[in-house]
Design a protein around this motif. Structure first.
Motif, PDB file in Angstrom:
ATOM      1  N   VAL A  23      46.984  11.957  73.110  1.00 44.04           N
ATOM      2  CA  VAL A  23      45.641  10.898  73.172  1.00 44.04           C
ATOM      3  C   VAL A  23      45.756   9.861  72.019  1.00 44.04           C
ATOM      4  O   VAL A  23      46.155  10.042  71.122  1.00 44.04           O
ATOM      5  N   ALA A  24      45.520   8.943  71.730  1.00 44.83           N
ATOM      6  CA  ALA A  24      45.105   8.038  70.495  1.00 44.83           C
ATOM      7  C   ALA A  24      44.743   8.276  69.704  1.00 44.83           C
ATOM      8  O   ALA A  24      44.441   8.418  68.516  1.00 44.83           O
ATOM      9  N   LEU A  51      46.906  14.060  68.737  1.00 40.65           N
ATOM     10  CA  LEU A  51      46.257  12.836  68.373  1.00 40.65           C
ATOM     11  C   LEU A  51      47.217  11.757  67.908  1.00 40.65           C
ATOM     12  O   LEU A  51      47.594  12.076  66.818  1.00 40.65           O
ATOM     13  N   ALA A  52      47.663  10.754  68.621  1.00 42.79           N
ATOM     14  CA  ALA A  52      48.442   9.505  67.526  1.00 42.79           C
ATOM     15  C   ALA A  52      47.474   9.164  66.275  1.00 42.79           C
ATOM     16  O   ALA A  52      48.799   8.727  65.170  1.00 42.79           O
ATOM     17  N   THR A  53      45.936   8.747  66.363  1.00 49.20           N
ATOM     18  CA  THR A  53      45.821   8.941  64.645  1.00 49.20           C
ATOM     19  C   THR A  53      44.830   9.720  63.988  1.00 49.20           C
ATOM     20  O   THR A  53      44.514  10.298  65.173  1.00 49.20           O
ATOM     21  N   ARG A  54      44.219   9.385  63.395  1.00 43.85           N
ATOM     22  CA  ARG A  54      43.232  10.137  62.742  1.00 43.85           C
ATOM     23  C   ARG A  54      41.703   9.586  63.451  1.00 43.85           C
ATOM     24  O   ARG A  54      40.853   9.932  62.806  1.00 43.85           O
ATOM     25  N   GLY A  55      41.701   8.372  64.289  1.00 44.39           N
ATOM     26  CA  GLY A  55      40.416   7.456  64.305  1.00 44.39           C
ATOM     27  C   GLY A  55      39.573   6.288  63.050  1.00 44.39           C
ATOM     28  O   GLY A  55      38.736   6.643  62.984  1.00 44.39           O
ATOM     29  N   ARG A  93      48.540   3.578  63.258  1.00 42.12           N
ATOM     30  CA  ARG A  93      47.830   3.073  62.507  1.00 42.12           C
ATOM     31  C   ARG A  93      46.253   2.710  63.632  1.00 42.12           C
ATOM     32  O   ARG A  93      46.934   2.188  64.701  1.00 42.12           O
ATOM     33  N   ASP A  94      45.497   3.614  63.205  1.00 35.76           N
ATOM     34  CA  ASP A  94      44.323   3.209  64.137  1.00 35.76           C
ATOM     35  C   ASP A  94      43.629   1.886  64.163  1.00 35.76           C
ATOM     36  O   ASP A  94      44.030   1.019  63.799  1.00 35.76           O
ATOM     37  N   GLY A  95      44.403   1.194  66.105  1.00 38.43           N
ATOM     38  CA  GLY A  95      44.141  -0.144  66.441  1.00 38.43           C
ATOM     39  C   GLY A  95      45.071  -0.434  66.673  1.00 38.43           C
ATOM     40  O   GLY A  95      44.031  -1.708  67.412  1.00 38.43           O
TER      41      GLY A  95
END
Length: 247
Positions: A23-24, A51-55, A93-95
């Motif tokens: 998931v992201a 997880l693709a990002t660390r949020g 990168r988140d977002g």
């Protein structure tokens, strides 16, 4: 004129031992399907999170350098509540996650590394049920996961992974999409629902930034409401729904 009755959801397959959830963001699985994951780990199945990002862009009042490590800690704690001990981050990168070859390669590498039979991801479509716009991160990661499962089994796609010791893995039998508006299957959430509530509550900093409601009341209402609604199509028991793609 009465609306047609939606078809009943089928039970998820249970003849597998290893699953990989991709998931992201931190909290995506906790909002989406952690009651099912708790049930599966209780049965002795292995589930790994990627997880693709660390949020890091998820809390407006915290700078990314502070937010990312906090949300990583919350994610590891929430995973442990439902019996998941292995959590990996791909550091996109988140977002602003971009669907494309680098993301597919990273997910294909994770599939080859963990060799799952079941892959889980989150809604990859533009909307949630046609009424709320999805985020580009969810769309990119969900779509890339569906594609990367095929990439992972093809020795001529990403041969550099083979050179790194990651042999092709064509053993994924299903991809299960949580949060889909067109689910086909479900898992009984009765045994895992309380742990799902505790698991989502581990994301306390995120939840407190998201809503003014008392965190436990908010989490419990959200998860139990969804489980009850899904259960109307699954024999009347609380359930977690998935759209299942066979391979």
């Amino acid at each position: 004129m009465t609306e047609p009755t939606p078809p009943q959801l089928k039970p998820m397959p249970d003849d597998w031992r290893r699953a990989l959830a991709v998931v992201a963001h931190p909290d995506d699985l906790e909002y989406g399907c952690s009651a099912a994951i708790a049930q599966w780990t209780d049965e002795g199945r292995e589930v790994t999170y990627v997880l693709a990002t660390r949020g890091e862009a998820g809390i407006d009042t915290l700078a990314p350098a502070e937010c990312g490590p906090l949300r990583e800690r919350e994610q590891r704690a929430s995973a442990a509540v439902v019996g998941v001990t292995e959590v990996e981050f791909l550091d996109h990168r988140d977002g602003v996650i971009e669907y494309g070859v680098p993301l597919r390669r990273d997910i294909a590498a994770a599939v080859r590394r963990h060799r799952p039979e079941l892959v889980i991801t989150l809604n990859h479509r533009d909307t949630w049920g046609g009424v709320a716009w999805n985020t580009p991160d969810h769309v990119a990661v969900g779509r890339a996961t569906l594609d990367a499962v095929g990439d992972a089994g093809n020795r001529w796609i990403f041969p550099e992974l083979t050179e790194r010791g990651l042999a092709p893995w064509n053993g994924v039998r299903w991809v299960a999409v949580a949060g889909s508006s067109t689910p086909t299957h479900a898992v009984d959430a009765t045994a895992g629902l309380e742990r799902a509530v505790r698991s989502l509550l581990e994301h306390r900093a995120y939840i407190e930034a998201l809503t003014d409601e008392e965190p436990e009341a908010y989490v419990r209402s959200f998860l139990t409401g969804n489980a009850r609604s899904t259960g109307e199509r699954f024999g009347g028991v609380p359930a977690v729904a998935f759209e299942l793609f066979s391979r």
